[in-house]
Design a protein around this motif. Sequence first.
Motif, short mmCIF file in Angstrom:
data_model
loop_
_atom_site.label_atom_id
_atom_site.label_comp_id
_atom_site.label_asym_id
_atom_site.label_seq_id
_atom_site.Cartn_x
_atom_site.Cartn_y
_atom_site.Cartn_z
N CYS A 229 0.84 -1.19 0.00
CA CYS A 229 0.00 0.00 0.00
C CYS A 229 0.88 1.25 0.00
O CYS A 229 0.68 2.16 -0.81
N VAL A 230 1.88 1.27 0.88
CA VAL A 230 2.75 2.44 0.96
C VAL A 230 3.50 2.65 -0.35
O VAL A 230 3.56 3.76 -0.89
N VAL A 231 4.04 1.56 -0.91
CA VAL A 231 4.86 1.69 -2.11
C VAL A 231 4.02 2.14 -3.31
O VAL A 231 4.44 2.98 -4.11
N VAL A 232 2.81 1.61 -3.43
CA VAL A 232 1.94 2.01 -4.55
C VAL A 232 1.44 3.44 -4.36
O VAL A 232 1.46 4.26 -5.27
N LEU A 233 1.04 3.74 -3.12
CA LEU A 233 0.57 5.09 -2.79
C LEU A 233 1.66 6.12 -3.10
O LEU A 233 1.39 7.21 -3.61
N ALA A 234 2.91 5.73 -2.81
CA ALA A 234 4.03 6.66 -2.98
C ALA A 234 4.32 6.93 -4.45
O ALA A 234 4.96 7.93 -4.78
N SER A 240 10.71 10.16 -1.00
CA SER A 240 9.94 11.12 -0.21
C SER A 240 8.47 10.71 -0.22
O SER A 240 7.76 10.85 0.79
N GLY A 241 8.02 10.18 -1.35
CA GLY A 241 6.66 9.68 -1.45
C GLY A 241 6.41 8.57 -0.45
O GLY A 241 5.34 8.51 0.17
N THR A 242 7.40 7.72 -0.24
CA THR A 242 7.25 6.60 0.69
C THR A 242 6.97 7.13 2.09
O THR A 242 6.10 6.61 2.80
N LEU A 243 7.71 8.16 2.50
CA LEU A 243 7.51 8.72 3.83
C LEU A 243 6.10 9.29 3.97
O LEU A 243 5.37 8.99 4.93
N LEU A 244 5.69 10.08 2.98
CA LEU A 244 4.35 10.68 3.02
C LEU A 244 3.26 9.61 3.01
O LEU A 244 2.30 9.67 3.78
N ALA A 245 3.45 8.61 2.12
CA ALA A 245 2.46 7.55 2.01
C ALA A 245 2.36 6.77 3.32
O ALA A 245 1.26 6.42 3.77
N GLY A 246 3.52 6.52 3.95
CA GLY A 246 3.52 5.83 5.24
C GLY A 246 2.70 6.60 6.26
O GLY A 246 1.89 6.03 6.99
#
Lengths: 287, 317, 242
Positions: A229-234, A240-246
Amino acid sequence: MDLLLDAVIFGLLLGCFYAAVSVGLTVAFGLLDVPHIAHPAFLVLGAYCTWLLNGYGLDPIVAGIVLMPAFMALGMAVYRFYYETFERRGSDAGLRGLAFFFGVVFIIEVGLILLFGVDQRLVEAAYIGKSLDIGDTRLPLRMLVAFAMALILTAGLALYLSKTFTGRAIKAVAQDETALRLMGANPVRIKQWAFGIATAVTGLAGALLIIIGPVEPTIDRVYIGRTFCVVVLAGLGSMSGTLLAGIILGISESIVLTMLGASWAPAVSFGLLLVMLGIRPQGLFGR
Amino acid sequence: MTARGYRFWIGAAIVLSAACVAAAVVKNEYYFYAAYVVIQFVVLATAWNILGGYAGYVNFGSSAFFGVGAYIAVMLIKWLNLPLGLQIIAAAAVGGTLGFGVGLLTLRLRGIFFSIATVAITIILETAVINWRFVGGATGIQILRPPVMEPFESYTKMLFVCMVLLAIIAVAIARHIETSWIGRGLRAIRDNEEAAECTGVPTLKLKLAACAISGALMSAAGAPLAMYQSFVEPASAFNLTYSVSALAMPIIGGTSHWLGPVLGALLLGSVQQIVTVTVSSELNVLVVGVLLVVFVVAAPQGLVGLFTKVKDKVKGN
Amino acid sequence: MAEPLLQITNVSKRFGGFTALDGVDLAVAPGERFGLIGPNGSGKTTLINCISGSLRNESGSIRFGGEDISALPAYQRTRRGIARSFQIPRPFSSMTVMENLMVPLEFVRHRHTLHRSDTRAEALEILGSISLADKADTPSNQLSQVELRKMELARAMAARPRLLISDEAMAGLSGAEIDEVLAILFKLNDSGITIIMIEHIMQAVMRFSQRVVCLDAGKIICEGAPGAIITNANVQRAYLGN
């Protein structure tokens, strides 16, 4: 309202932790395009190794750091094997590679069950069990430690990828393998190195996993949802997307936990993942 | 019909009669109890192969479809007390719709996204059922078996024959797909999706059809579980071990021929039954995992592929 | 020119920030032999992907036989008569050569009359016409490069196209093999099929085409008879740089 605020603060801490357990997958799947469904199983493996080392009195974070070289080697070996058996042979690689990693998930799960049983395992450290009170908000110290480590880990990996020569080569290999080959670099070796780094980071993230709560062998299944979920969301491959998505996932889960109860929590990440795949598979922060 | 077609249906008739005769002659209930599970995996593996083997889209969520089948049956028993046959038909209809829906959502994307989405569906459905009191929530639900129908002398035997029939239907459908233009289209998709589309194959439609048929068969296989166990709980009905078995069996048997999943399910299913009884159920999952990895690495064509290789060698000499 | 078979009007395609096609206008007449050239990355493959439906153009329209096909999926375009080969051959590698041809025969030509058609005989006939009949039962992953190219053309023909797009069907072939493939394309054109040829081998494309268009950076920089194109200053600049 206080309840909601608590949920958001807790979700923020949890979210950074989710980013830390997902960065390995951001590299392995997002950048290298390896269908690494066994990533969460590696995470749990890291948690169990931490638990073993903690049994000898080692602090879980130190244990996690100690684990990194071993996990690096493991990751490089796994990638080499994956490359030789699947990626290089082309055509059917997708189907077989996926089936391979799915098989690995169950081998790790059952291996842990056979070795250590199905009981939940915990680690001991000075900061576990204590908490910090700020006003009415009670923050468990273990969450704060995991939060700090998660930030360091994610930022460290992001810096490595953007500032060092090898890091930039890893990003390049994701975009244009041929160009990299023309520059005289060997894409396979770079990918192998990158997968090693990703796995090493996952080992340390496994230590964080067992710091924030007890771990049992099949806990990896909910983390399939959380990490993907985090990786796709990012947007595949964005640090930086990974951090925000997390953080988005952490806060959503924490709010659902407060409002609806713990039994709904596993559905949050998988539901978010499904919605993303349906409407915006390139991720929130992708192109 | 071709000669092969006749032979297939004669074989199917023999299998079904053998099952009925066995049910009448053999006294030990346990054999049917165990055989039911093995035959159930024949259905699951055959169903998985329609999408996974022919079209190359890996479904990790067989357990979602299986669990949905079981819980549709539970609902129908609780609400309307419908008979087994209708439970199975309803389960197949819901499973097919679910397959179509998941497919619509993710089959446009690369294969791995479909695979992950199927895991997601499994967990979401399991969570929903856990939170649904009417069907027993996390603790599960007890089902009272109705009196057994003539001519069967026990409920387990009846379910066994019913599952054999379901397996024959599943294999017949898979075989029909495989040997017709649909199967050729699916294989074209697996080999190269863009080339398939450019040679006139409506790739999305075919994938959706395969996903719906496969889902319907999986849910049908799950429907009798309620009666078989007299008890259903979400943690076991949606267990991911069904997914790994449904995927491992066709890969071990061979994905390119309908016989592959049947062989894989009969062999691996039987081994699982023996290991579960003699050692532990954990070990049986380990056996599945290890065999899956070994075959995917060393014998990607599965047992069927190994047989044809041996046959060619014998012919060559 | 008579009513064009293919009419491309103001077609653009962007990938992120990169403009691959920038307002391309093009018309191909029925029965024409049309050459498309341009340096690497000039947008040739993007253009034919937009025509065949593998990509969707963002603006402009693509009309085929008088009908706007811009919104149709690729398989619908194939059924209307657009067939193609691929720059890097894409055989259905788990199938034999014969089965490769059965796919378009079953999904395009005989999709309404499958039960009363002898698709095998038809496939053999097509293979015979390009002297590949002896390979009918060979698995397609065991073919040589030139056989693979020929099989792709045969597969495209099996869809009975009105327009055939040949995407670098001669790359990597020897001189004699190039002549062989060219002869096949000439023969197809004689039977009334319009052909768009994308090619890096200048000699081949100039020999084959009646009219050539040169793309550079997503734009058409010149258009004309082969003789005029080869001496055109813009074309030389695009290929050789300033």
